[in-house]
Design a protein around this motif. Structure first.
Motif, mmCIF file in Angstrom:
data_model
loop_
_atom_site.group_PDB
_atom_site.id
_atom_site.type_symbol
_atom_site.label_atom_id
_atom_site.label_comp_id
_atom_site.label_asym_id
_atom_site.label_seq_id
_atom_site.Cartn_x
_atom_site.Cartn_y
_atom_site.Cartn_z
ATOM 1 N N CYS A 163 0.851 -1.190 0.000
ATOM 2 C CA CYS A 163 0.000 0.000 0.000
ATOM 3 C C CYS A 163 0.891 1.246 0.000
ATOM 4 C CB CYS A 163 -0.901 -0.001 1.235
ATOM 5 S SG CYS A 163 -1.957 1.460 1.334
ATOM 6 N N HIS A 168 0.289 4.143 1.022
ATOM 7 C CA HIS A 168 0.076 5.038 2.141
ATOM 8 C C HIS A 168 1.136 4.815 3.217
ATOM 9 C CE1 HIS A 168 -2.565 6.179 5.830
ATOM 10 N NE2 HIS A 168 -1.831 7.219 5.438
ATOM 11 N N ARG A 169 1.016 3.728 3.946
ATOM 12 C CA ARG A 169 1.997 3.494 5.014
ATOM 13 C C ARG A 169 2.534 2.070 4.972
ATOM 14 N NH1 ARG A 169 -0.125 6.550 9.331
ATOM 15 N NH2 ARG A 169 0.945 5.147 10.758
ATOM 16 N N CYS A 183 -7.517 -1.872 2.065
ATOM 17 C CA CYS A 183 -6.288 -2.037 2.839
ATOM 18 C C CYS A 183 -6.657 -2.229 4.309
ATOM 19 C CB CYS A 183 -5.386 -0.812 2.661
ATOM 20 S SG CYS A 183 -3.861 -0.951 3.628
ATOM 21 N N TYR A 185 -5.042 -1.513 6.933
ATOM 22 C CA TYR A 185 -4.544 -0.538 7.914
ATOM 23 C C TYR A 185 -5.482 0.661 8.070
ATOM 24 C CZ TYR A 185 -0.514 1.255 10.618
ATOM 25 O OH TYR A 185 0.335 1.688 11.606
ATOM 26 N N HIS A 186 -5.748 1.387 6.949
ATOM 27 C CA HIS A 186 -6.596 2.575 7.057
ATOM 28 C C HIS A 186 -7.770 2.553 6.087
ATOM 29 C CE1 HIS A 186 -2.392 3.621 8.138
ATOM 30 N NE2 HIS A 186 -2.975 4.098 9.232
ATOM 31 N N TRP A 221 -8.004 2.359 2.734
ATOM 32 C CA TRP A 221 -7.998 2.867 1.354
ATOM 33 C C TRP A 221 -8.450 1.734 0.438
ATOM 34 C CZ3 TRP A 221 -3.339 6.610 0.130
ATOM 35 C CH2 TRP A 221 -3.309 7.618 1.107
HETATM 36 S S1 FES Z 1 -1.344 1.636 4.879
HETATM 37 FE FE1 FES Z 1 -2.898 1.177 3.484
HETATM 38 S S2 FES Z 1 -4.437 2.557 3.911
HETATM 39 FE FE2 FES Z 1 -2.865 3.107 5.245
#
Ligand code: FES
Ligand SMILES: [Fe+2]
Length: 341
Positions: free
Chosen positions: A55, A57-58, A74, A76-77, A79
């Motif tokens: 991902c 993002h992070r 995802c 984690y957050h 997305w």
């Molecule tokens: S790491 Fe994937 S949405 Fe934040």
């Protein structure tokens, strides 16, 4: 993570039969191919998709995500990733984000993956590799993972000298009695070996008519777009009227997929004539044929795991007459599979 230094990276532009279709459900799967880490998933409508695994993002692995409708969320957050790689972030709805997406097709019970060419539109993808289907029946497919680089794995499958020592059923009794013929084309190599069949366990005499004193012929062609070998294996018996071709024969199609610099996947399709009537063939004969083939392939995998040196460089090897094709294959692998786009 993608391994930008993987020496097989450029091979990603060819179609690779990565996974049996039945193994991809709604749960995302992580998969390496040519050093590229992918996430494969199937959307609610049944479409198979492949994206870069991480991902943006992070850096969560998208293989930990969940499919919701036509998107992968995802873990984690949250997305959301569509099959074409477009990303929607609930907090930034106006921002256009894109994940690297790979082309995916399903055919012959397999999921095929490739990276689109740099200037290519998705619909411009080249056709999937083809091989002779003929009058034989599919007896199934197997996957094996080899702890050796692509070249070293391909070397093993492009000589039959080792069949005398390594294999149990399919092979030659004595390499000194084997005839060897090579046919070299710019895009392929063809090897024809013929000689006395080795002794083997005779558990299946009732429906496989090959016998230990038969003459075995192995005629195989290797191509490099991606690397694949089609083995045509036939047996002959000597009777009063001369040599007669046995009814049983095999076609084995082996695809060689570099997952990383040091690991290669064999995706193998097996074809046989009908040996039992009606549904009995599919219930009994095909699984037995597949089990024998899987066993023989495991012997190759085991032999490759015992190599003391996995350096693919052939210069320091003492090569025998059966190894001539290895050098020819290496050249074509470099030019066709790994050559620049
Ligand atoms: S790491 Fe994937 S949405 Fe934040
Ligand atoms: Fe082998």
């Amino acid at each position: 993570m993608a391994d930008a230094a993987c020496r097989y990276r450029s091979g990603l532009r060819h179609w690779h039969p990565l996974l049996p279709s039945r193994r991809l459900g709604r749960r995302p799967r992580r998969q390496l191919l040519c050093g590229q880490a992918l996430v494969l998933f199937r959307t609610a409508s049944g479409q198979a998709a492949a994206l870069a695994e991480v991902c943006p993002h992070r850096r969560m692995s998208l293989a930990a995500g969940t499919v919701r409708g036509e998107q992968l969320l995802c873990a984690y957050h949250g997305w959301r990733f569509a099959a074409d790689g477009s990303i929607s972030c609930p907090l930034m709805p106006a921002v256009a984000l894109q994940q690297q997406a790979f082309q995916v097709r399903e055919a012959d019970g397999l999921i095929w993956v490739r990276r689109p060419g740099k200037s290519e539109q998705p619909h411009e993808a080249p056709p999937l590799p083809s091989w002779p289907r003929g009058d034989l029946l599919p007896a199934g497919l197997t996957l094996h993972t080899v702890a050796a680089p692509l070249e070293v794995t391909l070397d093993n499958f492009t000589e039959t000298e080792h069949t005398t020592t390594i294999h149990q059923v399919f092979g030659f009794r004595d390499p000194a009695a084997v005839t060897l013929r090579l046919e070299l084309e710019p895009a392929s190599t063809r090897v024809w070996n013929s000689g006395p069949q080795k002794a083997f366990p005779r558990l299946f005499d009732a429906f496989i008519d090959i016998r230990p004193h038969d003459h075995f012929a192995n005629d195989w062609t290797t191509r490099f777009d991606p690397p694949l070998t089609v083995f045509e294996q036939t047996w002959q018996t000597q009777g009063r009227g001369g040599w007669r071709r046995r009814r049983f024969r095999l076609r084995v199609v082996v695809f060689f997929l570099p997952l990383s610099d040091t690991t290669t996947q064999l995706t193998t399709l097996l074809y046989t004539p009908r040996v039992l009537p009606g549904p009995l063939h599919g219930w009994l004969a095909a699984p037995i044929a597949r089990a024998i083939m899987a066993y023989e392939l495991r012997l190759d995998v085991k032999a490759l795991a015992q190599l003391a040196d996995l350096n693919p460089d052939l210069c320091a090897r003492t090569l025998g007459p059966f190894d001539r094709v290895l050098l020819e294959n290496r050249r074509r692998l470099q030019m066709i599979y790994l050559g620049t786009e």
